[in-house]
Motif scaffolding. Structure first.
Motif, short mmCIF file in Angstrom:
data_model
loop_
_atom_site.label_atom_id
_atom_site.label_comp_id
_atom_site.label_asym_id
_atom_site.label_seq_id
_atom_site.Cartn_x
_atom_site.Cartn_y
_atom_site.Cartn_z
N UNK A 281 4.10 -19.79 -16.87
CA UNK A 281 3.17 -18.67 -16.76
C UNK A 281 2.44 -18.68 -15.42
N UNK A 282 2.04 -19.87 -14.97
CA UNK A 282 1.39 -19.98 -13.66
C UNK A 282 2.36 -19.62 -12.54
N UNK A 283 3.61 -20.03 -12.68
CA UNK A 283 4.62 -19.72 -11.66
C UNK A 283 4.83 -18.21 -11.58
N UNK A 284 4.97 -17.57 -12.74
CA UNK A 284 5.17 -16.11 -12.76
C UNK A 284 3.95 -15.41 -12.14
N UNK A 285 2.76 -15.87 -12.49
CA UNK A 285 1.55 -15.29 -11.91
C UNK A 285 1.52 -15.42 -10.40
N UNK A 286 1.88 -16.59 -9.90
CA UNK A 286 1.91 -16.80 -8.45
C UNK A 286 2.96 -15.93 -7.78
N UNK A 287 4.11 -15.77 -8.41
CA UNK A 287 5.14 -14.90 -7.85
C UNK A 287 4.66 -13.46 -7.77
N UNK A 288 3.93 -13.02 -8.78
CA UNK A 288 3.37 -11.66 -8.76
C UNK A 288 2.33 -11.51 -7.64
N UNK A 289 1.53 -12.56 -7.42
CA UNK A 289 0.57 -12.53 -6.32
C UNK A 289 1.30 -12.43 -4.98
N UNK A 290 2.35 -13.23 -4.81
CA UNK A 290 3.11 -13.20 -3.57
C UNK A 290 3.75 -11.83 -3.36
N UNK A 291 4.32 -11.28 -4.41
CA UNK A 291 4.92 -9.95 -4.33
C UNK A 291 3.86 -8.91 -3.93
N UNK A 292 2.71 -9.00 -4.53
CA UNK A 292 1.62 -8.09 -4.19
C UNK A 292 1.19 -8.23 -2.74
N UNK A 293 1.17 -9.44 -2.23
CA UNK A 293 0.82 -9.69 -0.84
C UNK A 293 1.84 -9.03 0.09
N UNK A 294 3.10 -9.20 -0.23
CA UNK A 294 4.17 -8.62 0.60
C UNK A 294 4.06 -7.09 0.59
N UNK A 295 3.88 -6.53 -0.58
CA UNK A 295 3.79 -5.05 -0.68
C UNK A 295 2.56 -4.55 0.10
#
Length: 122
Positions: free
Chosen positions: A104-118
């Motif tokens: 769950x933490x990994x998925x959350x971090x991936x979403x944060x990274x994706x949001x940063x890129x966008x």
């Protein structure tokens, strides 16, 4: 100087400050008592601990780097880079603080990274 240097400095000193404070609190094994005077006493002891002070100094240095970053970028371009901090804290927490790994933490971090890129690209 390149603006990325200031952002990296902000991130490094922010993460270091947070991690050193967490590490020190864990090592001191403080437990907050229920009464107000007991809590005040514990907080005073914590605030004068040299490693806790180092964490505060690190946060202050991060703020100085952030001022530098603000001279080079719009805040809406610079601030998304701060979302790198949770990923670094996650890795450091697992490797050095024995924090728990969850998907769950990994998925959350991936979403944060994706949001940063966008945010940065658009």
């Amino acid at each position: 100087m390149n603006g990325i240097f200031y952002i990296i400095g902000t991130i490094v000193f922010t993460v270091f400050g947070q991690v050193i404070i967490k590490w020190r609190i864990d090592r001191l094994k403080f437990v907050l008592p229920d009464d107000l005077l007991g809590k005040i006493s514990i907080f005073v002891k914590i605030l004068f601990d040299p490693l806790i002070i180092l964490g505060f100094v690190s946060a202050f240095i991060a703020s100085i780097f952030w001022i530098g970053a603000m001279t080079k970028f719009e805040i809406t371009k610079a601030y998304p880079f701060m979302s790198i901090s949770p990923g670094l804290v996650f890795i450091v927490g697992i490797l050095f603080l024995n924090e728990t790994f969850t998907w769950g933490k990994v998925v959350g971090l991936l979403l944060i990274i994706l949001g940063t890129i966008v945010t940065f690209k658009m």
